[in-house]
Design a protein around this motif. Structure first.
Motif, PDB file in Angstrom:
ATOM      1  N   ARG A  69       0.851  -1.205   0.000  1.00 30.36           N
ATOM      2  CA  ARG A  69       0.000   0.000   0.000  1.00 30.36           C
ATOM      3  C   ARG A  69       0.880   1.247   0.000  1.00 30.36           C
ATOM      4  O   ARG A  69       0.620   2.222  -0.701  1.00 30.36           O
ATOM      5  CB  ARG A  69      -0.920   0.007   1.222  1.00 30.36           C
ATOM      6  CG  ARG A  69      -1.757   1.262   1.293  1.00 30.36           C
ATOM      7  CD  ARG A  69      -2.655   1.306   2.504  1.00 30.36           C
ATOM      8  NE  ARG A  69      -3.229   2.637   2.634  1.00 30.36           N
ATOM      9  CZ  ARG A  69      -3.930   3.070   3.669  1.00 30.36           C
ATOM     10  NH1 ARG A  69      -4.183   2.247   4.657  1.00 30.36           N
ATOM     11  NH2 ARG A  69      -4.389   4.307   3.689  1.00 30.36           N
ATOM     12  N   ALA A  72       3.492   1.112  -3.442  1.00 34.74           N
ATOM     13  CA  ALA A  72       2.839   1.365  -4.732  1.00 34.74           C
ATOM     14  C   ALA A  72       1.843   2.515  -4.661  1.00 34.74           C
ATOM     15  O   ALA A  72       1.184   2.824  -5.638  1.00 34.74           O
ATOM     16  CB  ALA A  72       2.138   0.099  -5.209  1.00 34.74           C
ATOM     17  N   ASN A  73       1.748   3.134  -3.479  1.00 36.57           N
ATOM     18  CA  ASN A  73       0.813   4.247  -3.299  1.00 36.57           C
ATOM     19  C   ASN A  73      -0.598   3.879  -3.754  1.00 36.57           C
ATOM     20  O   ASN A  73      -1.204   4.547  -4.594  1.00 36.57           O
ATOM     21  CB  ASN A  73       1.296   5.482  -4.062  1.00 36.57           C
ATOM     22  CG  ASN A  73       1.735   6.578  -3.118  1.00 36.57           C
ATOM     23  OD1 ASN A  73       1.715   6.400  -1.908  1.00 36.57           O
ATOM     24  ND2 ASN A  73       2.118   7.699  -3.666  1.00 36.57           N
ATOM     25  N   MET A  74      -1.112   2.814  -3.156  1.00 36.26           N
ATOM     26  CA  MET A  74      -2.471   2.379  -3.510  1.00 36.26           C
ATOM     27  C   MET A  74      -3.447   2.864  -2.446  1.00 36.26           C
ATOM     28  O   MET A  74      -3.060   3.179  -1.319  1.00 36.26           O
ATOM     29  CB  MET A  74      -2.515   0.861  -3.627  1.00 36.26           C
ATOM     30  CG  MET A  74      -1.625   0.359  -4.757  1.00 36.26           C
ATOM     31  SD  MET A  74      -1.501  -1.414  -4.779  1.00 36.26           S
ATOM     32  CE  MET A  74      -3.142  -1.820  -5.340  1.00 36.26           C
ATOM     33  N   THR A  75      -4.721   2.867  -2.798  1.00 35.06           N
ATOM     34  CA  THR A  75      -5.718   3.328  -1.833  1.00 35.06           C
ATOM     35  C   THR A  75      -6.010   2.203  -0.830  1.00 35.06           C
ATOM     36  O   THR A  75      -5.776   1.028  -1.102  1.00 35.06           O
ATOM     37  CB  THR A  75      -7.034   3.725  -2.528  1.00 35.06           C
ATOM     38  OG1 THR A  75      -7.607   2.550  -3.095  1.00 35.06           O
ATOM     39  CG2 THR A  75      -6.800   4.753  -3.609  1.00 35.06           C
TER      40      THR A  75
ATOM     41  N   ARG B 119      10.266   2.044  -7.123  1.00 33.28           N
ATOM     42  CA  ARG B 119       9.435   0.868  -7.388  1.00 33.28           C
ATOM     43  C   ARG B 119      10.093  -0.198  -8.267  1.00 33.28           C
ATOM     44  O   ARG B 119       9.746  -1.371  -8.171  1.00 33.28           O
ATOM     45  CB  ARG B 119       8.145   1.289  -8.104  1.00 33.28           C
ATOM     46  CG  ARG B 119       7.284   2.260  -7.343  1.00 33.28           C
ATOM     47  CD  ARG B 119       6.023   2.536  -8.147  1.00 33.28           C
ATOM     48  NE  ARG B 119       5.288   3.679  -7.651  1.00 33.28           N
ATOM     49  CZ  ARG B 119       4.245   4.209  -8.282  1.00 33.28           C
ATOM     50  NH1 ARG B 119       3.827   3.697  -9.432  1.00 33.28           N
ATOM     51  NH2 ARG B 119       3.615   5.258  -7.769  1.00 33.28           N
ATOM     52  N   ARG B 151       2.341  10.655   2.415  1.00 37.10           N
ATOM     53  CA  ARG B 151       1.961  10.119   1.104  1.00 37.10           C
ATOM     54  C   ARG B 151       0.610   9.432   1.174  1.00 37.10           C
ATOM     55  O   ARG B 151       0.131   9.085   2.261  1.00 37.10           O
ATOM     56  CB  ARG B 151       3.005   9.135   0.588  1.00 37.10           C
ATOM     57  CG  ARG B 151       3.206   7.905   1.465  1.00 37.10           C
ATOM     58  CD  ARG B 151       3.887   6.758   0.728  1.00 37.10           C
ATOM     59  NE  ARG B 151       4.994   7.209  -0.079  1.00 37.10           N
ATOM     60  CZ  ARG B 151       5.459   6.540  -1.136  1.00 37.10           C
ATOM     61  NH1 ARG B 151       4.893   5.399  -1.492  1.00 37.10           N
ATOM     62  NH2 ARG B 151       6.466   6.986  -1.827  1.00 37.10           N
ATOM     63  N   ALA B 153      -3.042   8.011  -1.440  1.00 39.54           N
ATOM     64  CA  ALA B 153      -3.712   7.846  -2.720  1.00 39.54           C
ATOM     65  C   ALA B 153      -5.206   8.003  -2.493  1.00 39.54           C
ATOM     66  O   ALA B 153      -5.692   7.810  -1.372  1.00 39.54           O
ATOM     67  CB  ALA B 153      -3.407   6.474  -3.308  1.00 39.54           C
ATOM     68  N   ASN B 162      -2.317   9.639  -6.835  1.00 38.43           N
ATOM     69  CA  ASN B 162      -1.461   9.386  -5.670  1.00 38.43           C
ATOM     70  C   ASN B 162      -0.510  10.553  -5.484  1.00 38.43           C
ATOM     71  O   ASN B 162      -0.209  11.275  -6.434  1.00 38.43           O
ATOM     72  CB  ASN B 162      -0.744   8.036  -5.763  1.00 38.43           C
ATOM     73  CG  ASN B 162       0.065   7.878  -7.022  1.00 38.43           C
ATOM     74  OD1 ASN B 162       0.987   8.651  -7.261  1.00 38.43           O
ATOM     75  ND2 ASN B 162      -0.269   6.875  -7.833  1.00 38.43           N
TER      76      ASN B 162
END
Lengths: 90, 387
Positions: A69, A72-75, B119, B151, B153, B162
Motif C-alpha cells: 500500500r 505502490a501508493n495504492m488506496t 518501485r 503520502r 492515494a 497518488n
C-alpha cells in the motif's frame, strides 16, 4: 521559485484533468464495483508480475499488503480487496 | 562483519520460524522478504575485453508490522565489491497509516522522485540487468534520503491519484576540495545535513484509466546544497522528473505490453570552482552551466496468452537511455545506451535475463584533452529472484 510554481501549476492541471475525466458516472461505478481479483490483476502488474496467491500465508499477505500500500501508493480500499482475495485464493 | 551476517541470517530464520509456528497470529507480525541475483558480465571496450562472474548480491527486506497501522521496514544490501563484502542500508523507516488517504513515513526512505528507484530497481522487478544511465546510487538524481514524508492515494471517480510530499536533509555539493574532478556534482549519499536548509520534494501521480493501466507522474526536489559557512552556502539545486507507465494485457497481441519511461533533470545554480591543478587558488576559478539530464524509455512484451507454457514465460525487452552531464565541467559526458533483452520467467518472481547493450560515450572525467568518443558492448546473463 518560478520552477516550483511551474511544477505546482502542472500538478494542479493534472488534478483538474483528473477531476474532469472522473466525472463520468459509469466509469466511477465500474471502478467501485471491482473485485479483489480484478484489482490484483490490474495493479500488481504495474511494477512486477502478478503474485501467485499460494506464495504466502494469510498473515504474510496482510504484512505484504501494508508494505505494498505504501510502496505502490495504492488506496486503502484497493489494498483491502486485494489482500482479501489473496487470502481466499491461497 | 561475520557478526552482522550471522545476525541477518538469524533474523531470517527467526522470521520464517515465527510464521511456520503461527497457528494464531498476534498483532505483531514479522516477515523477511528481499531479493538476490547472480550472473555473468561481458564487456568489450576499445581497451579490451573483460568477462567475469558477478553477483552474490543479497538484499533482505525486514518488515515489522504492529497492528493494522504501523510498520517498520528496512532493507540491507550485501554485495561483493573488489573482493570486499560491502553492506549498505538501502532504507530504514517507520510508517504509520493516518487515515484512508494519508500515511506518514520517517527515517531513511526511497524517494518518490519518479518511479524507477522507488518501485522498479530491484533485480527481480527490473526487466534488464542494469539500471538506466544516470539512475542509481551514482546517478544525477536521488535514490533515498533521511527525512519525513506524507503520502497517500485517493480515488477520484473512476480514476486514481497518488501523492507524496517530503522534507529531507538533501544532497551535498561537491566543491572540488576533496575530489577536484567532481567539482559541481551532487553527492546524494550524504546523509548528514551539511547546512540547516532542508530539501523539499513532491510527486503527484495520476491514473486516468479505470483499469489503472496508465500512470503519469511529475516530481520535484529542491533546496540548498552548499556547506554552511562556505562560499557555496547559497548554491541551490532544483531537480524535476516526469514518469510514464503503461502496462496491460492486450488480447489482439496475445500478451502483456509494458511501456515505461522517465526523464530526470538536475540544475545546480552557478558557482565558481577551483581549477584542478590550482586547487583553492582564488585566481584560478572556473564555472559552467550545471545542468544534467538522464532519461530512459523501455518497451517489453510477454506473450502471456500463448498456448505453450515455454512461450508464455518468455519476454522481450528494448530500452534506450541517455545521460548528459554538464559541458565545461570536469565530469561532462554524453552517453547513450541501447539494450535488448530476452527474459525467461521461471516463476512470477524468478527470472533469467539475457541482455546485450550497445553504449556510445563522449567525454567524461578522462577526457581532459578534448571529447573522446568510445563505443562499447556488453552482455549480461543474470539470474534474479524475489524472496
Amino acid at each position: 521559485m518560478k520552477k516550483i510554481i511551474l511544477i505546482f501549476t502542472l500538478s494542479l492541471a493534472v488534478a483538474a484533468i483528473a477531476i474532469i475525466s472522473s466525472s463520468c458516472t459509469a466509469q466511477r461505478e465500474i471502478a467501485a464495483q471491482k473485485s479483489g481479483a480484478e484489482l490484483w490483476a490490474q495493479n500488481c502488474i504495474r511494477c512486477h508480475n502478478i503474485p501467485s496467491p499460494p506464495s504466502y500465508t494469510d498473515v504474510q499477505w496482510e504484512t505484504i499488503g501494508l508494505h505494498m500500500r505504501e510502496r505502490a501508493n495504492m488506496t486503502s480500499g484497493q489494498i483491502k480487496k486485494i489482500v482479501a482475495f489473496l487470502q481466499t485464493a491461497n | 562483519m561475520r557478526r552482522i551476517f550471522i545476525t541477518v541470517i538469524g533474523l531470517f530464520l527467526l522470521g520464517n520460524s515465527i510464521v511456520a509456528q503461527d497457528s494464531k497470529p498476534g498483532k505483531t507480525q514479522f516477515m523477511v522478504r528481499g531479493y538476490g541475483h547472480a550472473g555473468l558480465d561481458y564487456y568489450k571496450t576499445p581497451d579490451g575485453k573483460d568477462i567475469s562472474f558477478v553477483g552474490a548480491a543479497f538484499s533482505p527486506i525486514f518488515l515489522f508490522k504492529q497492528g493494522n497501522r504501523f510498520m517498520f521496514e528496512t532493507e540491507l544490501e550485501f554485495e561483493l565489491q573488489k573482493n570486499e563484502l560491502e553492506i549498505g542500508l538501502e532504507y530504514a523507516n517507520l510508517m504509520y497509516v493516518i487515515n484512508k488517504y494519508l500515511m506518514v513515513r520517517a527515517g531513511k526512505f526511497l524517494l518518490p522522485f519518479g518511479t524507477f528507484m522507488e518501485r522498479l530497481h530491484p533485480a527481480w522487478i527490473n526487466r534488464l540487468s542494469t539500471k538506466p544511465l544516470g539512475f542509481g546510487h551514482d546517478g544525477i538524481s536521488p535514490a533515498s534520503d533521511i527525512g519525513i514524508e506524507f503520502r497517500g492515494a485517493a480515488p477520484i471517480g473512476g480514476t486514481h491519484i497518488n501523492y507524496s510530499v517530503y522534507v529531507t536533509n538533501g544532497p551535498r555539493l561537491k566543491d572540488g576540495s576533496e575530489e577536484p574532478d567532481e567539482a559541481g556534482m551532487l553527492n546524494f549519499q550524504n546523509y548528514i545535513d551539511n547546512n540547516n536548509n532542508k530539501f523539499v520534494g513532491a510527486r503527484i501521480g495520476y491514473l486516468p484509466l479505470y483499469n489503472s493501466s496508465l500512470e503519469l507522474g511529475l516530481s520535484f526536489y529542491t533546496g540548498k546544497v552548499g556547506d554552511q559557512g562556505s562560499v557555496y552556502e547559497d548554491v541551490r539545486a532544483f531537480l524535476w522528473a516526469a514518469d510514464f507507465s503503461f502496462v496491460k494485457q492486450i488480447s489482439p497481441i496475445k500478451g502483456i505490453l509494458d511501456i515505461k519511461a522517465q526523464y530526470n533533470q538536475t540544475n545546480v545554480s552557478d558557482a565558481y570552482y577551483p581549477v584542478v591543478e590550482e586547487a583553492r587558488d582564488s585566481a584560478n576559478l572556473f564555472t559552467f552551466n550545471n545542468l544534467s539530464r538522464a532519461y530512459y524509455a523501455q518497451l517489453s512484451y510477454r506473450p502471456s496468452m500463448a498456448g505453450k507454457t515455454f512461450l508464455k514465460n518468455l519476454e522481450i525487452i528494448g530500452r534506450y537511455s541517455k545521460l548528459k552531464t554538464p559541458e565545461g565541467s570536469n565530469w561532462g559526458s554524453d552517453v547513450s545506451e541501447l539494450t535488448f533483452g530476452l527474459n525467461y520467467w521461471i516463476s512470477w518472481r524468478q527470472v533469467i535475463k539475457i541482455n546485450y547493450a550497445f553504449i556510445n560515450s563522449e567525454g567524461g572525467p578522462d577526457a581532459e584533452e578534448g571529447p573522446q568518443t568510445q563505443k562499447s558492448n556488453s552482455l549480461f546473463v543474470h539470474w534474479a529472484i524475489g524472496l
